[in-house]
Design an enzyme around this catalytic site. Structure first.
Site, PDB file in Angstrom:
ATOM      1  N   LYS A 209       0.855  -1.202   0.000  1.00  0.00           N
ATOM      2  CA  LYS A 209       0.000   0.000   0.000  1.00  0.00           C
ATOM      3  C   LYS A 209       0.883   1.241   0.000  1.00  0.00           C
ATOM      4  O   LYS A 209       2.064   1.187   0.377  1.00  0.00           O
ATOM      5  CB  LYS A 209      -0.932   0.044   1.207  1.00  0.00           C
ATOM      6  CG  LYS A 209      -0.266  -0.025   2.598  1.00  0.00           C
ATOM      7  CD  LYS A 209       0.180   1.314   3.164  1.00  0.00           C
ATOM      8  CE  LYS A 209       0.848   1.185   4.534  1.00  0.00           C
ATOM      9  NZ  LYS A 209       1.626   2.349   4.958  1.00  0.00           N
TER      10      LYS A 209
ATOM     11  N   ASP B 256      -1.904  -1.763  10.470  1.00  0.00           N
ATOM     12  CA  ASP B 256      -2.235  -1.747   9.034  1.00  0.00           C
ATOM     13  C   ASP B 256      -2.848  -3.065   8.548  1.00  0.00           C
ATOM     14  O   ASP B 256      -3.332  -3.138   7.416  1.00  0.00           O
ATOM     15  CB  ASP B 256      -0.968  -1.503   8.183  1.00  0.00           C
ATOM     16  CG  ASP B 256      -0.468  -0.080   8.299  1.00  0.00           C
ATOM     17  OD1 ASP B 256      -1.220   0.772   8.796  1.00  0.00           O
ATOM     18  OD2 ASP B 256       0.677   0.169   7.872  1.00  0.00           O
TER      19      ASP B 256
HETATM   20  O1  C5P Z   1       0.705  -1.335  14.897  1.00  0.00           O
HETATM   21  P1  C5P Z   1       2.132  -1.441  14.453  1.00  0.00           P
HETATM   22  O2  C5P Z   1       2.839  -2.628  15.078  1.00  0.00           O
HETATM   23  O3  C5P Z   1       2.316  -1.361  12.988  1.00  0.00           O
HETATM   24  O4  C5P Z   1       2.848  -0.147  15.025  1.00  0.00           O
HETATM   25  C1  C5P Z   1       4.244  -0.003  15.178  1.00  0.00           C
HETATM   26  C2  C5P Z   1       4.507   1.148  16.135  1.00  0.00           C
HETATM   27  O5  C5P Z   1       4.066   2.371  15.529  1.00  0.00           O
HETATM   28  C3  C5P Z   1       3.710   1.044  17.446  1.00  0.00           C
HETATM   29  O6  C5P Z   1       4.451   0.390  18.416  1.00  0.00           O
HETATM   30  C4  C5P Z   1       3.468   2.474  17.816  1.00  0.00           C
HETATM   31  O7  C5P Z   1       4.590   2.980  18.481  1.00  0.00           O
HETATM   32  C5  C5P Z   1       3.399   3.201  16.474  1.00  0.00           C
HETATM   33  N1  C5P Z   1       2.020   3.461  16.013  1.00  0.00           N
HETATM   34  C6  C5P Z   1       1.244   4.414  16.657  1.00  0.00           C
HETATM   35  N2  C5P Z   1      -0.020   4.672  16.225  1.00  0.00           N
HETATM   36  C7  C5P Z   1      -0.537   4.012  15.148  1.00  0.00           C
HETATM   37  C8  C5P Z   1       0.241   3.060  14.463  1.00  0.00           C
HETATM   38  C9  C5P Z   1       1.517   2.794  14.920  1.00  0.00           C
HETATM   39  O8  C5P Z   1       1.694   5.034  17.640  1.00  0.00           O
HETATM   40  N3  C5P Z   1      -1.767   4.300  14.744  1.00  0.00           N
END
Ligand code: C5P
Length: 302
Positions: A16, A145
C-alpha cells in the site's frame, strides 16, 4: 456456512501507499489516532500455503532477505494467532516470496499477515465473511495496518489506529505511480515517538483537505485538482533524521514529478504522474545505485 477446505492456496499480498496521513491525537493505549487514505498498489509478495501431515507451522522465506527469526516473522505470528483463535491444530507449510521492501512504509509485512489469514481461512474452510469480527481483532493485534489488507477495495479511508475503514470508490483514470525505496529502512516506533503534537486548528484544516481528497477521488477529478491535498504528517519527524529519504524526495521533485509524498512512516517516497510516459521518464532519472525504483499502478482488483 463454512467453505470446502483446500489442500493448497496461492495468494498475493499487495503493498500500500498512504495518499494522506494526519495524526489526530495520542491515545491512552500509547498508539496514535490517524486519518489516513490507504491505496493498494501493484507491487506484491506471494504466499503459498499447504496443509501438511506433520504438525506445526513451517515458514520458508525467499526473495528479499528479512532480518528476523522465523518465529518473529509476522506471517508466523499471524498463522499462530489464526490457529489459536479458531481452535485448529496447526499443520501447515507457508512459502513467502518477498519482493516488497521491509521498513519501507509500504505495509509489506502487514499485507503478508493479512494474506496468511485469508489463505488459512480458505485452507481450513473458515468463512471469512461470517468471522469478520474475529479476524479483524486478530489482524489488529498483529499490527495497525493489517485490517486494511483484509479488505478488498483499492482505496480505504482509515481512522482510529487505521482499523476503522470506509471503502472509497475512485472514478476516472488513475495516476501511474513511481515508487522509490531509498535503500535504508525506517522503523515505525521511533517515528511516532519523535512526533511533536500539532496545533488543533492545523489538524482541523487538514481533516477538511482529507475529506476533499476523498470527494475528489470519488468524483473522478484529475490528478492536478487533488495533488495539492496529498499530505503526510510523518514526514516531519522522518525527513530531518533520514537523509536517504530526503534525497529520494528531492530527486523525485527535481525530476519534475507533479505530486511527491512519503508513504506511511517511510522510508519509501512516491510520485504520482498523469501519464505512463511521464512515469517512465522520471523512473529513468531516478536510477541511483542505492535506490529501488518500482513503476506501479493502483490495484483496483487483487
Ligand atoms: O501497529 P504497528 O505494530 O504497525 O505499530 C508499530 C509502532 O508504531 C507502534 O508500536 C506504535 O509505536 C506506532 N504506532 C502508533 N499509532 C498508530 C500506528 C503505529 O503510535 N496508529
Amino acid at each position: 456456512m463454512s467453505r470446502e477446505p483446500m489442500r493448497s492456496v496461492t495468494i498475493k499480498a499487495p503493498a500500500k501507499i498512504n495518499l494522506f496521513l494526519e495524526v489526530t491525537g495520542k491515545r491512552p493505549d500509547g498508539y496514535h489516532d490517524l486519518a489516513t487514505l490507504f491505496a493498494r498498489i501493484s507491487l506484491s509478495d506471494d504466499l503459498t500455503l499447504r496443509r501438511t501431515a506433520k504438525a506445526g507451522i513451517e515458514l520458508k522465506v525467499s526473495g528479499d532477505p528479512l532480518p528476523v527469526k522465523k518465529e518473529d516473522n509476522i506471517v508466523y505470528k499471524a498463522a499462530a494467532a489464526f490457529f489459536e483463535a479458531f481452535g485448529i491444530k496447526p499443520a501447515v507449510e507457508i512459502k513467502l516470496v518477498k519482493k516488497v521492501p521491509a521498513g519501507a512504509g509500504l505495509g509489506g509485512g502487514s499485507s503478508d499477515a493479512a494474506a496468511a489469514l485469508k489463505g488459512l481461512c480458505r485452507l481450513y474452510g473458515v468463512d471469512a465473511g461470517r468471522n469478520r469480527g474475529k479476524l479483524g481483532a486478530v489482524a489488529l493485534a498483529l499490527g495497525s495496518d493489517v485490517p486494511f489488507f483484509l479488505t478488498e477495495g483499492a482505496f480505504s479511508a482509515g481512522t482510529g489506529r487505521g482499523e476503522l475503514l470506509v471503502p472509497v470508490r475512485a472514478k476516472g483514470r488513475l495516476p501511474r505511480i513511481v515508487l522509490v525505496y531509498p535503500g535504508v529502512p525506517v522503523p515505525t516506533g521511533p517515528v511516532y515517538r519523535a512526533l511533536r503534537p500539532s496545533a488543533p486548528g492545523e489538524i482541523a484544516a487538514n481533516l477538511k483537505k482529507f475529506q476533499l481528497l476523498i470527494r475528489s477521488l470519488k468524483s473522478g477529478r484529475p490528478l492536478a485538482d487533488w495533488a495539492p491535498l496529498l499530505f503526510n504528517r510523518l514526514e516531519e519527524p522522518v525527513l530531518p533524521d533520514h537523509p536517504a529519504v530526503m534525497r529520494a524526495r528531492k530527486y523525485l521533485i527535481g525530476a519534475g514529478a507533479p505530486a511527491v509524498l512519503m508513504s506511511g512512516s517511510g522510508a519509501s517516497v512516491f510520485a504520482l504522474t498523469e501519464s505512463r510516459s511521464d512515469a517512465a521518464k522520471i523512473s529513468k532519472i531516478l536510477k541511483k545505485p542505492d535506490f529501488k525504483v518500482f513503476l506501479v499502478d493502483f490495484l483496483l482488483k487483487s
